[in-house]
Design a protein around this motif. Sequence first.
Motif, PDB file in Angstrom:
ATOM      1  N   UNK A   1     -19.387 -32.192  21.936  1.00 15.70           N
ATOM      2  CA  UNK A   1     -19.412 -30.780  21.567  1.00 15.70           C
ATOM      3  C   UNK A   1     -20.196 -30.055  22.655  1.00 15.70           C
TER       4      UNK A   1
ATOM      5  N   UNK B   1     -18.805 -26.579  14.117  1.00 13.54           N
ATOM      6  CA  UNK B   1     -17.820 -27.649  14.244  1.00 13.54           C
ATOM      7  C   UNK B   1     -18.328 -28.838  13.422  1.00 13.54           C
TER       8      UNK B   1
ATOM      9  N   UNK C   1     -20.800 -34.060  12.201  1.00 13.28           N
ATOM     10  CA  UNK C   1     -20.773 -35.309  12.984  1.00 13.28           C
ATOM     11  C   UNK C   1     -21.509 -35.160  14.311  1.00 13.28           C
ATOM     12  N   UNK C   2     -22.005 -33.958  14.604  1.00 11.04           N
ATOM     13  CA  UNK C   2     -22.636 -33.706  15.902  1.00 11.04           C
ATOM     14  C   UNK C   2     -24.148 -33.475  15.778  1.00 11.04           C
ATOM     15  N   UNK C   3     -24.710 -33.767  14.623  1.00  9.73           N
ATOM     16  CA  UNK C   3     -26.126 -33.447  14.384  1.00  9.73           C
ATOM     17  C   UNK C   3     -27.090 -34.385  15.100  1.00  9.73           C
TER      18      UNK C   3
ATOM     19  N   UNK D   1     -24.961 -29.991  25.117  1.00  6.01           N
ATOM     20  CA  UNK D   1     -23.915 -30.998  24.926  1.00  6.01           C
ATOM     21  C   UNK D   1     -24.382 -31.986  23.867  1.00  6.01           C
ATOM     22  N   UNK D   2     -23.513 -32.244  22.905  1.00  8.43           N
ATOM     23  CA  UNK D   2     -23.794 -33.221  21.844  1.00  8.43           C
ATOM     24  C   UNK D   2     -22.666 -34.247  21.780  1.00  8.43           C
ATOM     25  N   UNK D   3     -23.022 -35.448  21.315  1.00 11.88           N
ATOM     26  CA  UNK D   3     -22.050 -36.530  21.121  1.00 11.88           C
ATOM     27  C   UNK D   3     -21.934 -36.779  19.622  1.00 11.88           C
ATOM     28  N   UNK D   4     -20.724 -37.076  19.147  1.00  9.36           N
ATOM     29  CA  UNK D   4     -20.558 -37.218  17.695  1.00  9.36           C
ATOM     30  C   UNK D   4     -20.912 -38.633  17.222  1.00  9.36           C
ATOM     31  N   UNK D   5     -20.854 -38.825  15.924  1.00  7.75           N
ATOM     32  CA  UNK D   5     -21.307 -40.067  15.275  1.00  7.75           C
ATOM     33  C   UNK D   5     -20.488 -41.277  15.720  1.00  7.75           C
TER      34      UNK D   5
ATOM     35  N   UNK E   1     -20.066 -35.511   7.540  1.00  6.83           N
ATOM     36  CA  UNK E   1     -20.151 -36.776   8.281  1.00  6.83           C
ATOM     37  C   UNK E   1     -20.357 -37.959   7.345  1.00  6.83           C
TER      38      UNK E   1
ATOM     39  N   UNK F   1     -26.933 -36.645  17.974  1.00  6.43           N
ATOM     40  CA  UNK F   1     -27.027 -37.144  19.351  1.00  6.43           C
ATOM     41  C   UNK F   1     -26.907 -36.011  20.374  1.00  6.43           C
ATOM     42  N   UNK F   2     -28.060 -35.507  20.801  1.00  8.31           N
ATOM     43  CA  UNK F   2     -28.119 -34.400  21.762  1.00  8.31           C
ATOM     44  C   UNK F   2     -28.190 -34.974  23.180  1.00  8.31           C
TER      45      UNK F   2
END
Lengths: 128, 128
Positions: free
Chosen positions: B96, A40, A113-115, B86-90, A106, A117-118
Amino acid sequence: MSRDEREGQTSLDPAVAARLKRGADGLVCAVVVDHTTSDVLMVAWMDDEALARTLATRRATYFSRSRQQLWVKGETSGNVQHVREVRLDCDADTLLVRVDQTGPACHTGARTCFDADLLLADEDVQAS
Amino acid sequence: MSRDEREGQTSLDPAVAARLKRGADGLVCAVVVDHTTSDVLMVAWMDDEALARTLATRRATYFSRSRQQLWVKGETSGNVQHVREVRLDCDADTLLVRVDQTGPACHTGARTCFDADLLLADEDVQAS
């Protein structure tokens, strides 16, 4: 050529337009997936014209909620998306767009765009 | 145990809550991906409590916009989602969620919510 097309607009197929369930802002959510890796890449939004242009040109085109205007992905950065496939979900309010992505997706320069923030790590990865 | 937990609520980590950019309805979009196949299964919505419960329990929990209440995926159907990551986008407005999906993800019985409605076919598939 329709009146819309003469005026530079692209009309959405009425059969698709009738099916779409737009939010209060007239938009539907678009989940964008890398055709090769299935990752994604990003989530963006489309109004009817963004979807019509995306389907007609295979150049991914979105509606910017912050700028309130159409936006061809990569128009300034060069990081364009060639659209391979578009699907609509069972509720008709979300699109799944498979693309060939040129460069990073991104705006931060990250691949997706999900790289960055985990929030919750995979248990298997934690355990190893 | 916090007051929230005594009252049956789960609090979202304040560091995450401060980062989230919610829509006017207080929700963020959640893209749900099959951990094994990387297929996009569905898109749903989370409020702070749905996210907090998802992170705390690894049972995917969403907020139903139509019913205006929390909803544990698979609670009635048995088609639960065990959350792997679980990830958060920019932009901090989209999650995600990678899951191990039990049974079909879609309420129609389809494997994913995107199986039924193809708006634009892959050129390569068209050509073959």
